[in-house]
Scaffold this motif. Structure first.
Motif, mmCIF file in Angstrom:
data_model
loop_
_atom_site.group_PDB
_atom_site.id
_atom_site.type_symbol
_atom_site.label_atom_id
_atom_site.label_comp_id
_atom_site.label_asym_id
_atom_site.label_seq_id
_atom_site.Cartn_x
_atom_site.Cartn_y
_atom_site.Cartn_z
ATOM 1 N N ALA A 86 -11.314 41.218 -0.353
ATOM 2 C CA ALA A 86 -11.185 40.185 0.680
ATOM 3 C C ALA A 86 -12.520 39.466 0.816
ATOM 4 C CB ALA A 86 -10.761 40.801 2.014
ATOM 5 N N ALA A 87 -12.488 38.292 1.390
ATOM 6 C CA ALA A 87 -13.707 37.496 1.540
ATOM 7 C C ALA A 87 -14.786 38.280 2.278
ATOM 8 C CB ALA A 87 -13.396 36.198 2.280
ATOM 9 N N ASN A 88 -16.013 38.205 1.742
ATOM 10 C CA ASN A 88 -17.209 38.807 2.340
ATOM 11 C C ASN A 88 -17.235 40.329 2.253
ATOM 12 O OD1 ASN A 88 -16.630 36.252 4.576
ATOM 13 N ND2 ASN A 88 -18.499 36.271 3.359
ATOM 14 N N THR A 173 -22.122 40.733 -2.416
ATOM 15 C CA THR A 173 -21.134 40.246 -1.459
ATOM 16 C C THR A 173 -20.250 39.218 -2.151
ATOM 17 O OG1 THR A 173 -22.657 40.583 0.386
ATOM 18 C CG2 THR A 173 -20.777 39.136 0.771
ATOM 19 N N ILE A 174 -18.929 39.423 -2.072
ATOM 20 C CA ILE A 174 -18.005 38.521 -2.748
ATOM 21 C C ILE A 174 -17.500 37.458 -1.778
ATOM 22 C CG2 ILE A 174 -15.822 39.744 -2.285
ATOM 23 C CD1 ILE A 174 -15.263 39.296 -5.368
ATOM 24 N N SER A 198 -29.545 40.824 -1.403
ATOM 25 C CA SER A 198 -30.606 41.718 -0.942
ATOM 26 C C SER A 198 -31.988 41.120 -1.221
ATOM 27 C CB SER A 198 -30.486 43.088 -1.619
ATOM 28 O OG SER A 198 -30.589 42.962 -3.031
ATOM 29 N N ARG A 199 -32.106 40.358 -2.298
ATOM 30 C CA ARG A 199 -33.345 39.641 -2.609
ATOM 31 C C ARG A 199 -32.966 38.220 -3.007
ATOM 32 N NH1 ARG A 199 -37.609 42.885 -2.701
ATOM 33 N NH2 ARG A 199 -38.930 41.249 -3.537
ATOM 34 N N GLY A 259 -31.280 41.850 6.292
ATOM 35 C CA GLY A 259 -30.257 41.388 7.222
ATOM 36 C C GLY A 259 -29.470 40.187 6.743
ATOM 37 N N ASP A 260 -29.601 39.849 5.461
ATOM 38 C CA ASP A 260 -28.859 38.705 4.901
ATOM 39 C C ASP A 260 -29.069 37.438 5.711
ATOM 40 O OD1 ASP A 260 -27.965 40.259 2.876
ATOM 41 O OD2 ASP A 260 -25.912 40.444 3.590
#
Length: 375
Positions: A86-88, A173-174, A198-199, A259-260
């Motif tokens: 699913a998204a995210n 993260t998709i 993450s980076r 924290g994205d």
């Protein structure tokens, strides 16, 4: 009759002369009063000039991108049977994402494996017969070739079957699914984006002269236009050539993204920190006034009052003098002062709009603006 007219004229002249003389007398008295009247001191707030460390830097505009990020696409054609994300969602490396109909490929693979088993059995029998000397060497060669061909067929079908199940090439993260269950897809159809946030890497450009001051490993600070997000990183790459069209050099920074907070594709302001310089005079930009004659500030100094005596000695008072300065680099709300001031000077930071050069002032730092640090 003529005598009366002369008397009237003389009387008129005397009255007019009296009025004019009175007005001249009053004007002179008023001018004298104002000439001797002192303007009340103007209350101002001041900042003490102190030479301190200065952190020079280079400003640029950059774009954020994930260190690992790609648009995921299908490798084979077919009907979508399952979407397993699913998204995210947070995706792990190797996790199955999309399943395309593979019933035909599985049936072909089962048939190929049966043929492989038969070929292996035939090869084993041919070897035994060859050891007993009851078969020709050509029969063994044919059995070996058939076994190799059967293994290759199985491997080919297994590879084809693997393209029907799409897995994540790395963790991240998709995004939003771009396909639906039951839809027909062709090779190259994008079904989602996968970003490892993450980076982040931030690409930006500098002029040739500015890029010459930068070396890999220098610290950078990136700030977003929205949300006041800020993060720090390091320079990881400098393009070894100058763009012939823009005459700019491309640089890349690696920035941790805790924290994205940063998003791929985001517009960012970049500041490259250069080595610290010692004993630099810097003041808040708001204390500097600009005009056609140049940049200036008001400096408060203790001066002798002219024409007054007190106990046989000249009295002194605080007076504001306009001093023209030369400004240099800017950083945040500070501006570098290259000439015109020295350490210890008291510079007016509030109330300068009420001043003229030579005005008498009193110091009241309670009206100092926040962050001015009045002394």
């Amino acid at each position: 009759m003529i005598k009366r007219l002369l008397i009237a004229i003389v009387a008129l002249v005397i009255v007019a002369g009296g009025i004019i003389g009175y007005n001249l007398f009053v004007g002179k008295m008023i001018a004298g009063i104002f000439a001797n009247m002192k303007a009340p001191p103007v209350a101002v707030s001041v900042t003490k000039v102190v030479a301190a460390d200065w952190q020079p830097g280079l400003e640029a505009i950059g774009t954020a991108a994930a260190v690992q990020g790609t648009d995921l696409a299908t490798e084979a054609a077919g009907i979508v049977r399952e979407i397993r994300f699913a998204a995210n969602d947070r995706i792990e490396k190797g996790q199955a994402l999309v399943q395309i109909d593979d019933r035909q490929e599985r049936a072909d693979l089962d048939a190929a494996r049966a043929a492989e088993t038969l070929a292996e059995t035939a090869l084993t029998r041919a070897k035994e017969l060859r050891l007993k000397g009851v078969s020709a060497s050509s029969a063994l060669d044919e059995a070996e070739a058939a076994a190799i061909e059967a293994r290759a067929t199985v491997a080919k079908l297994e590879a084809t079957l693997s393209t029907k199940q799409l897995t994540a090439p790395f963790a991240g993260t998709i995004g939003i699914p771009q396909i639906e269950i039951g839809s027909y897809v062709t090779p190259g159809t994008v079904f989602a984006t996968l970003q490892d946030r993450s980076r982040m890497r931030v690409d930006f450009t500098l002029t040739e002269s500015e890029a010459a001051l930068v070396t890999p490993g220098m610290s950078v600070t990136v700030t977003s236009e929205v949300g006041d997000v800020s993060a720090e990183g390091k320079i990881t790459g400098i393009e070894p050539k100058i763009d012939p069209n823009s005459r700019l050099v491309t640089l890349r920074a690696d920035v941790p993204n805790e924290g994205d907070k940063l998003t791929p594709g985001q517009f960012l302001r970049v500041r490259v920190a250069l080595p610290v310089e010692k004993d630099v005079i810097a003041l808040p930009q708001t204390v500097v006034s600009s005009s056609l004659y140049g940049d200036s500030v008001f400096v408060v100094r203790e001066e002798k009052a002219e024409g007054e005596k007190a106990g046989g000695s000249d009295t002194t008072s605080l007076q504001a003098r306009q001093v023209f300065i030369k400004v240099g680099r800017h950083f945040d709300d500070k501006v570098e002062i290259r000439t015109g001031l020295q350490s210890g000077d008291l510079v007016v930071n509030a109330g300068q709009n009420k001043l003229s050069s030579g005005a008498t002032v009193t110091i009241d730092n309670s009206q100092s603006l926040p962050g001015m640090g009045g002394n």
